[in-house]
Design a protein around this motif. Structure first.
Motif, mmCIF file in Angstrom:
data_model
loop_
_atom_site.group_PDB
_atom_site.id
_atom_site.type_symbol
_atom_site.label_atom_id
_atom_site.label_comp_id
_atom_site.label_asym_id
_atom_site.label_seq_id
_atom_site.Cartn_x
_atom_site.Cartn_y
_atom_site.Cartn_z
ATOM 1 N N VAL A 24 49.094 20.129 -14.708
ATOM 2 C CA VAL A 24 48.366 20.622 -15.885
ATOM 3 C C VAL A 24 49.171 21.762 -16.485
ATOM 4 C CG1 VAL A 24 46.895 22.240 -14.589
ATOM 5 C CG2 VAL A 24 46.097 21.319 -16.774
ATOM 6 N N SER A 25 49.188 21.789 -17.816
ATOM 7 C CA SER A 25 49.956 22.798 -18.557
ATOM 8 C C SER A 25 49.127 23.278 -19.729
ATOM 9 C CB SER A 25 51.250 22.179 -19.104
ATOM 10 O OG SER A 25 51.922 21.457 -18.123
ATOM 11 N N ALA A 31 44.468 18.139 -25.394
ATOM 12 C CA ALA A 31 43.419 18.464 -26.370
ATOM 13 C C ALA A 31 43.491 19.943 -26.704
ATOM 14 C CB ALA A 31 42.038 18.117 -25.812
ATOM 15 N N VAL A 32 42.983 20.272 -27.904
ATOM 16 C CA VAL A 32 42.914 21.662 -28.366
ATOM 17 C C VAL A 32 41.770 21.767 -29.372
ATOM 18 C CG1 VAL A 32 44.634 21.297 -30.209
ATOM 19 C CG2 VAL A 32 44.249 23.594 -29.304
ATOM 20 N N ILE A 74 45.621 22.341 -23.784
ATOM 21 C CA ILE A 74 45.707 21.969 -22.368
ATOM 22 C C ILE A 74 46.236 20.540 -22.290
ATOM 23 C CG2 ILE A 74 44.467 21.537 -20.212
ATOM 24 C CD1 ILE A 74 42.633 23.815 -20.848
ATOM 25 N N VAL A 75 47.262 20.359 -21.462
ATOM 26 C CA VAL A 75 47.902 19.053 -21.261
ATOM 27 C C VAL A 75 47.744 18.667 -19.791
ATOM 28 C CG1 VAL A 75 50.060 17.738 -21.407
ATOM 29 C CG2 VAL A 75 49.668 19.669 -22.966
ATOM 30 N N ASP A 132 39.404 18.008 -12.678
ATOM 31 C CA ASP A 132 39.863 18.956 -11.660
ATOM 32 C C ASP A 132 41.112 19.704 -12.125
ATOM 33 O OD1 ASP A 132 37.775 18.225 -10.011
ATOM 34 O OD2 ASP A 132 38.999 16.908 -8.731
ATOM 35 N N ALA A 133 42.026 19.004 -12.778
ATOM 36 C CA ALA A 133 43.246 19.645 -13.280
ATOM 37 C C ALA A 133 42.893 20.701 -14.325
ATOM 38 C CB ALA A 133 44.186 18.592 -13.868
ATOM 39 N N VAL A 134 41.999 20.368 -15.246
ATOM 40 C CA VAL A 134 41.594 21.330 -16.276
ATOM 41 C C VAL A 134 40.891 22.518 -15.629
ATOM 42 C CG1 VAL A 134 40.162 21.694 -18.333
ATOM 43 C CG2 VAL A 134 41.495 19.584 -18.100
ATOM 44 N N ARG A 135 40.052 22.278 -14.632
ATOM 45 C CA ARG A 135 39.375 23.383 -13.928
ATOM 46 C C ARG A 135 40.385 24.337 -13.296
ATOM 47 N NH1 ARG A 135 35.762 19.264 -11.862
ATOM 48 N NH2 ARG A 135 33.890 19.307 -13.161
#
Length: 118
Positions: free
Chosen positions: A17-18, A50-51, A85-86, A106-109
């Motif tokens: 995640v970036s 997304a943004v 967020i990617v 989970d990655a976004v969290r």
């Protein structure tokens, strides 16, 4: 750009995640393009992003149908505007079904937790 690599692994698929501050769709595309200058990310199966901006939401599934909307909903819940967020996935050969959405969440969290902590 803040990058967290190899954060999730499941049945051969690996996730990263970036993210970075971002205020437009054009800027988001430029940031993703910059991320993909790294050979590893250019070879990824999906770079979903997304943004939320003043002009509205922007997202791209990059072939991972529905994943951009998952990221977008999480950004909306957090009321996090002007931050891209990617979620990157390298396909491991086995289909994950609905688990892929859990991994995106989970990655976004993980990213959001680090963002709040800094």
């Amino acid at each position: 750009m803040r990058i967290f690599d190899n954060i999730i692994s499941d049945r051969g698929s690996k996730y990263a995640v970036s993210g970075a501050p971002c205020s437009s769709d054009c800027e988001a595309k430029a940031l993703v393009k910059e991320l993909c200058r790294k050979k590893k990310f250019a070879k990824a199966t999906h770079n979903t992003w997304a943004v939320l901006t003043a002009n509205g939401p922007c997202k791209n599934d990059d072939g991972e149908a529905g994943a951009g909307m998952v990221i977008l909903r999480m950004l909306e819940r957090e009321e996090l505007y002007d931050h891209l967020i990617v979620v990157t996935r390298w396909f491991g050969g086995k289909h994950l079904g609905g688990d892929r959405f859990r991994h995106v969440q989970d990655a976004v969290r993980i990213y959001l937790h680090d963002l709040r902590a800094s």
